[in-house]
Design a protein around this motif. Structure first.
Motif, short mmCIF file in Angstrom:
data_model
loop_
_atom_site.label_atom_id
_atom_site.label_comp_id
_atom_site.label_asym_id
_atom_site.label_seq_id
_atom_site.Cartn_x
_atom_site.Cartn_y
_atom_site.Cartn_z
N ILE A 1 0.84 -1.19 0.00
CA ILE A 1 0.00 0.00 0.00
C ILE A 1 0.88 1.24 0.00
N LEU A 2 0.74 2.06 -1.02
CA LEU A 2 1.48 3.31 -1.13
C LEU A 2 0.55 4.45 -0.74
N LYS A 3 1.11 5.45 -0.06
CA LYS A 3 0.30 6.60 0.31
C LYS A 3 0.95 7.87 -0.26
N ASP A 4 1.76 8.55 0.54
CA ASP A 4 2.40 9.76 0.01
C ASP A 4 3.34 9.38 -1.13
N PHE A 5 3.38 10.22 -2.16
CA PHE A 5 4.00 9.83 -3.43
C PHE A 5 4.75 11.03 -4.02
N LEU A 6 5.94 10.75 -4.54
CA LEU A 6 6.72 11.76 -5.25
C LEU A 6 7.36 11.11 -6.46
N GLY A 7 7.00 11.57 -7.66
CA GLY A 7 7.54 11.03 -8.89
C GLY A 7 8.12 12.11 -9.77
N VAL A 8 9.24 11.79 -10.41
CA VAL A 8 9.93 12.75 -11.27
C VAL A 8 10.36 12.05 -12.56
N PRO A 9 10.16 12.67 -13.72
CA PRO A 9 10.67 12.06 -14.96
C PRO A 9 12.19 12.22 -15.05
N ILE A 10 12.82 11.25 -15.65
CA ILE A 10 14.25 11.33 -15.94
C ILE A 10 14.37 11.70 -17.41
N MET A 11 14.85 12.90 -17.66
CA MET A 11 14.80 13.48 -19.01
C MET A 11 16.18 13.54 -19.65
N ASP A 12 16.20 13.31 -20.97
CA ASP A 12 17.38 13.57 -21.79
C ASP A 12 16.93 14.55 -22.87
N GLY A 13 17.14 15.84 -22.61
CA GLY A 13 16.58 16.85 -23.50
C GLY A 13 15.07 16.82 -23.37
N GLY A 14 14.37 16.62 -24.49
CA GLY A 14 12.92 16.52 -24.45
C GLY A 14 12.42 15.10 -24.39
N LEU B 1 9.07 7.74 -5.49
CA LEU B 1 9.24 7.32 -4.11
C LEU B 1 7.89 7.34 -3.43
N SER B 2 7.77 6.54 -2.37
CA SER B 2 6.51 6.53 -1.63
C SER B 2 6.76 6.15 -0.18
N ASN B 3 5.80 6.58 0.66
CA ASN B 3 5.81 6.27 2.09
C ASN B 3 7.09 6.77 2.75
N LYS B 4 7.22 8.09 2.78
CA LYS B 4 8.38 8.71 3.43
C LYS B 4 8.35 8.36 4.92
N ARG B 5 9.49 7.94 5.43
CA ARG B 5 9.55 7.50 6.83
C ARG B 5 9.38 8.67 7.80
N THR B 6 9.88 9.84 7.40
CA THR B 6 9.71 11.01 8.24
C THR B 6 8.26 11.48 8.18
N PRO B 7 7.60 11.72 9.31
CA PRO B 7 6.18 12.14 9.28
C PRO B 7 5.99 13.42 8.47
N GLY B 8 4.83 13.50 7.80
CA GLY B 8 4.49 14.71 7.05
C GLY B 8 4.57 14.54 5.55
N GLY B 9 5.14 13.44 5.07
CA GLY B 9 5.21 13.22 3.63
C GLY B 9 6.27 14.07 2.95
N PHE B 10 6.24 14.07 1.63
CA PHE B 10 7.24 14.79 0.84
C PHE B 10 6.87 16.26 0.73
#
Length: 410
Positions: A130-143, A151-160
């Motif tokens: 089960i994933l809750k808080d979520f942070l996603g970023v594209p890996i880009m090469d130019g366009g 990433l998901s489920n940050k251990r530190t309270p409060g999320g990303f």
């Protein structure tokens, strides 16, 4: 009129000054991926280093990286925080649907307080964590989107937060360089393999096949002379024998230079593991494989990774170690009458050590040449060891088994 904000979505990113310490952390994390390329790891292994580094950097329980293919799936998909057993229960690699597909299409960062409440979310397999808080970023090469890292489920309270998003974006920009370099290295290695195999095929044709053609003609001549001129026939047969020996020598010389294709696909450790597993299934004795220690290059970059790689070795050393192991295993299976055979690969301070030990009949190795050694391929194994600056030793005694030990200095 503006639309009400989605309560599940985190606040939009705003410019945040990434601290010098955070930038140093990013550079240290990315350096692991760059070093992975220089240690000749495969693209997939480089992706695994990137994912592991990102999870540590932002203190996330789960992390994953997907590289899309052209068929709606992922050419590569690696994750951190999920065990092998969980992967088997989850099932096939995900398709480009839901949030993953949206990130690939949109090419923009996504930060959410709860991914399950976003309209782009669709579903997970039953065994998926089960994933809750979520942070996603594209890996880009130019366009071009090379992949996505999330990433998901940050251990530190409060999320990303905003700083996390900027940090992961900075990390992804550097990760793109590592992925591109890994791909270039892998393609260059494939071209080198193709060129080498083409050269070997040419040598086989030019040397061995022509020798065999001459051998066939000479054998025909001997057969024709057998009835009319037995003396000349005998001389011709002697010539056939000499030519056969020459052809065998040349063929062995070419074979010795061939790099086993399994090394390019799996690397030394996995190739040995697969070889041992196959023998364990096919023969009544127990055949086991263990790896000890870590390659020197892995100690700083991935301290908690399993010591299951030997990719810092030169290609010729990988070939020598694999061939010695195969020859020693062949001898033990055929001649030792053993109940157990152990293959041990150890990374020690002095270098790499391979041991193949059995609890079989053994032989008297105390004579000047080691009685019982002849016919076990010892000269071939010794030649391979010497060719890479290593040393081979064989210890055995009647009723006490045999140990073949190869040492290659660091």
């Amino acid at each position: 009129m503006s639309q009400p904000a989605d309560p599940a979505a985190a606040p939009a990113a705003c410019p945040v000054a990434v601290s010098e310490r955070d930038r140093d952390a990013v550079l240290h994390a990315v350096s692991s991926a760059v070093l992975a390329v220089t240690r000749h790891l495969s693209v997939r292994e480089v992706l695994q280093v990137i994912v592991r580094s990102a999870a540590r950097l932002l203190d996330a329980k789960y992390a994953a990286l997907g590289v899309p293919d052209d068929d709606g799936a992922f050419a590569e998909f690696v994750a951190e925080g999920i065990s092998d057993e969980q992967w088997k229960a989850i099932g096939p690699t995900p398709r480009q649907h839901g949030m993953l597909g949206a990130m690939l299409r949109e090419g923009a960062p996504v930060r959410l307080a709860d991914i399950r409440k976003d309209p782009r979310f669709e579903w997970w397999p039953k065994a998926h964590p089960i994933l809750k808080d979520f942070l996603g970023v594209p890996i880009m090469d130019g366009g071009t989107v090379l992949g996505i890292i999330f990433l998901s489920n940050k251990r530190t309270p409060g999320g990303f937060d905003d700083a996390d998003e900027e940090l992961l974006t900075l990390f992804a920009a550097h990760a793109a360089i590592a992925i591109t370099n890994a791909r270039l290295y892998e393609r260059g290695r494939e071209l080198t393999v193709i060129e080498e195999r083409t050269r070997m095929a040419r040598e086989l044709h030019d040397a061995v096949s022509q020798k065999l053609f001459s051998l066939r003609l000479t054998a025909r001549a001997a057969a024709a002379l057998a009835r009319t001129d037995p003396e000349r026939a005998a001389e011709t047969i002697d010539r056939v024998e000499r030519m056969a020996g020459e052809a065998l020598t040349e063929l062995r010389a070419v074979i010795v230079e061939l790099r086993p294709p399994e090394l390019d696909r799996h690397g030394l450790v996995d190739s040995l593991r697969k070889q041992v597993a196959l023998l364990d299934r096919l023969h009544p004795m127990k055949v086991a494989f263990t790896v000890e220690g870590e390659p020197p290059g892995d100690r700083d970059s991935a301290p908690d990774s399993a010591p299951d790689r030997a990719r810092d070795l030169a290609p010729e050393i990988e070939v020598a170690v694999l061939r010695v192991a195969q020859e020693a295993l062949h001898n033990a299976v055929r001649h030792a009458r053993a109940a157990r055979i152990d293959v041990r690969l150890a990374h020690e301070e002095a270098g790499l050590v391979l041991e193949v030990s059995d609890d079989g009949a053994g032989f008297d190795s105390s004579g000047p040449d080691g009685a019982g050694v002849h016919g076990l391929g010892l000269p071939s194994m010794s030649d391979r060891a010497q060719a890479v600056g290593g040393r081979l030793s064989v210890s055995s005694a009647p009723g006490r088994g045999t140990t073949v030990r190869l040492e290659v200095p660091a």
